[in-house]
Design a protein around this motif. Structure first.
Motif, mmCIF file in Angstrom:
data_model
loop_
_atom_site.group_PDB
_atom_site.id
_atom_site.type_symbol
_atom_site.label_atom_id
_atom_site.label_comp_id
_atom_site.label_asym_id
_atom_site.label_seq_id
_atom_site.Cartn_x
_atom_site.Cartn_y
_atom_site.Cartn_z
ATOM 1 N N SER A 80 0.810 -1.221 0.000
ATOM 2 C CA SER A 80 0.000 0.000 0.000
ATOM 3 C C SER A 80 0.845 1.273 0.000
ATOM 4 O O SER A 80 0.347 2.350 -0.330
ATOM 5 C CB SER A 80 -0.941 0.012 1.214
ATOM 6 O OG SER A 80 -0.205 -0.091 2.425
ATOM 7 N N LYS A 81 2.120 1.148 0.367
ATOM 8 C CA LYS A 81 3.004 2.327 0.366
ATOM 9 C C LYS A 81 3.970 2.326 -0.816
ATOM 10 O O LYS A 81 4.869 3.170 -0.885
ATOM 11 C CB LYS A 81 3.793 2.382 1.684
ATOM 12 C CG LYS A 81 2.930 2.577 2.916
ATOM 13 C CD LYS A 81 3.767 2.660 4.185
ATOM 14 C CE LYS A 81 2.896 2.862 5.418
ATOM 15 N NZ LYS A 81 3.714 2.939 6.665
ATOM 16 N N ASP A 82 3.776 1.382 -1.736
ATOM 17 C CA ASP A 82 4.720 1.241 -2.855
ATOM 18 C C ASP A 82 4.177 1.769 -4.177
ATOM 19 O O ASP A 82 4.724 1.480 -5.242
ATOM 20 C CB ASP A 82 5.081 -0.241 -3.043
ATOM 21 C CG ASP A 82 5.805 -0.814 -1.840
ATOM 22 O OD1 ASP A 82 6.458 -0.028 -1.123
ATOM 23 O OD2 ASP A 82 5.708 -2.035 -1.617
ATOM 24 N N LEU A 83 3.118 2.558 -4.142
ATOM 25 C CA LEU A 83 2.489 3.046 -5.362
ATOM 26 C C LEU A 83 3.473 3.895 -6.173
ATOM 27 O O LEU A 83 4.132 4.784 -5.641
ATOM 28 C CB LEU A 83 1.246 3.866 -5.003
ATOM 29 C CG LEU A 83 0.367 4.350 -6.153
ATOM 30 C CD1 LEU A 83 -0.239 3.172 -6.890
ATOM 31 C CD2 LEU A 83 -0.729 5.274 -5.614
ATOM 32 N N LYS A 84 3.584 3.611 -7.468
ATOM 33 C CA LYS A 84 4.489 4.346 -8.360
ATOM 34 C C LYS A 84 3.664 5.112 -9.394
ATOM 35 O O LYS A 84 2.762 4.547 -10.019
ATOM 36 C CB LYS A 84 5.429 3.371 -9.087
ATOM 37 C CG LYS A 84 6.248 2.475 -8.148
ATOM 38 C CD LYS A 84 7.226 3.264 -7.313
ATOM 39 C CE LYS A 84 8.225 2.367 -6.592
ATOM 40 N NZ LYS A 84 7.611 1.345 -5.725
ATOM 41 N N PHE A 85 3.992 6.393 -9.571
ATOM 42 C CA PHE A 85 3.237 7.165 -10.547
ATOM 43 C C PHE A 85 3.599 6.713 -11.954
ATOM 44 O O PHE A 85 4.677 6.178 -12.216
ATOM 45 C CB PHE A 85 3.493 8.665 -10.359
ATOM 46 C CG PHE A 85 4.715 9.184 -11.061
ATOM 47 C CD1 PHE A 85 4.626 9.695 -12.340
ATOM 48 C CD2 PHE A 85 5.951 9.165 -10.429
ATOM 49 C CE1 PHE A 85 5.753 10.184 -12.988
ATOM 50 C CE2 PHE A 85 7.082 9.644 -11.058
ATOM 51 C CZ PHE A 85 6.986 10.159 -12.362
ATOM 52 N N GLY A 86 2.686 6.937 -12.885
ATOM 53 C CA GLY A 86 2.901 6.542 -14.274
ATOM 54 C C GLY A 86 1.581 6.204 -14.937
ATOM 55 O O GLY A 86 0.503 6.403 -14.361
ATOM 56 N N SER A 87 1.656 5.690 -16.151
ATOM 57 C CA SER A 87 0.465 5.271 -16.889
ATOM 58 C C SER A 87 0.587 3.785 -17.165
ATOM 59 O O SER A 87 1.596 3.334 -17.713
ATOM 60 C CB SER A 87 0.340 6.049 -18.202
ATOM 61 O OG SER A 87 0.119 7.427 -17.946
ATOM 62 N N TYR A 88 -0.455 3.034 -16.821
ATOM 63 C CA TYR A 88 -0.390 1.580 -16.880
ATOM 64 C C TYR A 88 -1.536 1.025 -17.707
ATOM 65 O O TYR A 88 -2.699 1.416 -17.528
ATOM 66 C CB TYR A 88 -0.447 0.995 -15.464
ATOM 67 C CG TYR A 88 0.661 1.483 -14.563
ATOM 68 C CD1 TYR A 88 1.884 0.829 -14.528
ATOM 69 C CD2 TYR A 88 0.486 2.604 -13.765
ATOM 70 C CE1 TYR A 88 2.910 1.281 -13.709
ATOM 71 C CE2 TYR A 88 1.503 3.067 -12.951
ATOM 72 C CZ TYR A 88 2.714 2.395 -12.919
ATOM 73 O OH TYR A 88 3.732 2.846 -12.119
ATOM 74 N N LEU A 89 -1.211 0.105 -18.586
ATOM 75 C CA LEU A 89 -2.220 -0.561 -19.397
ATOM 76 C C LEU A 89 -2.825 -1.696 -18.579
ATOM 77 O O LEU A 89 -2.133 -2.640 -18.199
ATOM 78 C CB LEU A 89 -1.596 -1.108 -20.681
ATOM 79 C CG LEU A 89 -2.572 -1.755 -21.673
ATOM 80 C CD1 LEU A 89 -3.534 -0.702 -22.219
ATOM 81 C CD2 LEU A 89 -1.820 -2.428 -22.807
#
Length: 388
Positions: A80-89
């Motif tokens: 829950s603390k490892d979220l990485k920003f970006g765009s994901y398919l």
């Protein structure tokens, strides 16, 4: 009575525990099982976002059935603390677990917007494109030559977003000077190139780079790839070829690259020049003469003059014997492999056939007939162009 009360309490407790176990099993199945998504979507995770916001976006796009289970599953997995920003398919039917694994893995974005610097033979273009999740194809949003055209309105704002992937694509047949000049136009790169690399030493390919990557390091990677490709092709070469070194084979590959863009022809074109070398004939290849005129700095933009065809230069293969001293461009893998494993033919000549390919001949008489046919086609094409 107390015994009856205790018995009832234990019964209720057991029922609750069984119910909780069943609920946990159901939630686990929901988390790990196939999701409801029927068509791929692109999930954008903003910088500073959290799982609550991401779960709301996924619910809105129909990718998950429960935001609570999605968040609880990520928390239970310790992600829950490892979220990485970006765009994901997000693929059709992706489970919540699969989505959590992807958006916390820290891998490059798999969809969204891409900025591609394409260094081509005729020009260099900055291309902004976006992946259409439904079709899996990229759709161009903007394209321009940074050296000759103004930036389209809104281009910088769209291209400067943090999750935009950046890429450099080098086309087959470009010269080293063109690559260096093209890299200068990539404002998402940093640093200077020490010097124009030796001709032929850069591998045409697509290179995913990080914003701010060093230009010289990218050049070094291109050289390393080309060296590996040449070494492998040299190791697997046919026997009896008229090359003493891999460098000579690279020169031949560059000629093959410039003479044809038809994949199925490369082996035959290579065989023509190998046959000429073996018979002591001059190569008589126009692209080499052109390179002697331009030095690889841009395109000629016109036909060769008779004076240029007669002038003795190290690259005038109508005058010199054998191969020119260096490659005349950066050949791709296919051209290198064709030069080192050419077709087995007796062809000594070829000329354009009007379809983008060539017609081959073993004798000068046959070749002259083919040239006459090409002249007729050329005249018809010019007449048709003038009429239009």
């Amino acid at each position: 009575m107390w015994r009856h009360i205790v018995s009832n309490f234990l019964t209720v407790l057991i029922v609750i525990m069984v119910g909780l176990a069943g609920l946990a099993a159901w939630a686990k199945k929901q988390y790990e099982g196939p999701g409801p998504l029927a068509q791929a979507v692109c999930l954008r995770v903003e910088q500073g976002s959290n799982f609550t916001r991401v779960s709301q976006d996924l619910l809105a796009q129909g990718a998950i059935r429960s935001g609570y289970i999605f968040r609880a599953g990520a928390d239970y997995a310790g992600k829950s603390k490892d979220l990485k920003f970006g765009s994901y398919l997000v693929a059709p039917g992706a489970s919540m677990q699969e989505i959590v694994d992807e958006i916390t893995a820290g891998v490059p974005s798999s969809c969204g917007t891409e900025l591609n610097l394409r260094i081509g033979v005729l020009n260099t273009q900055l291309i902004l494109r976006e992946l259409d999740p439904g079709s899996g194809q990229y759709v161009e949003k903007a394209k321009f030559d940074p050296a000759a055209e103004a930036r389209p309105e809104g281009f910088d704002a769209a291209a400067s977003k943090a999750d935009v992937r950046t890429r450099v694509t080098v086309a087959e047949g470009v010269t080293s000077w063109q690559v260096v000049e093209g890299l200068k136009a990539a404002d998402f790169l940093a640093g200077e190139v020490k010097a124009v690399p030796p001709e032929g030493s850069l591998a045409p390919d697509s290179y995913e780079v990080k914003r701010g990557s060093d230009r010289q390091k990218l050049i070094d990677e291109m050289e390393a790839r080309q060296g590996a490709i040449l070494a492998a092709a040299w190791e697997a070469r046919a026997s009896g070829l008229p090359y003493e070194t891999p460098e000579e084979a690279l020169v031949m590959a560059s000629i093959v690259e410039k003479e044809t863009g038809v994949p199925g022809e490369r082996g035959r074109v290579a065989s023509v020049f190998v046959n000429r070398l073996e018979q002591g004939m001059k190569l008589q290849t126009d692209p080499a003469v052109i390179y002697g005129v331009t030095k690889g700095q841009g395109i000629l933009g016109r036909g060769l003059r008779q004076s240029e065809l007669r002038r003795e230069t190290p690259y005038n293969t109508y005058v010199i014997e054998g191969l020119p001293p260096t490659p005349i461009c950066n050949p791709g893998r296919a051209a290198i492999e064709a030069a080192l494993n050419p077709d087995s033919t007796r062809y000594l000549f070829f000329v354009a056939d009007g379809t983008g390919g060539h017609v081959f001949a073993q004798t000068l008489e046959e070749h002259n007939r083919n040239v006459a046919k090409w002249r007729e086609i050329e005249a018809q094409q010019k007449a048709s162009g003038a009429a239009n």
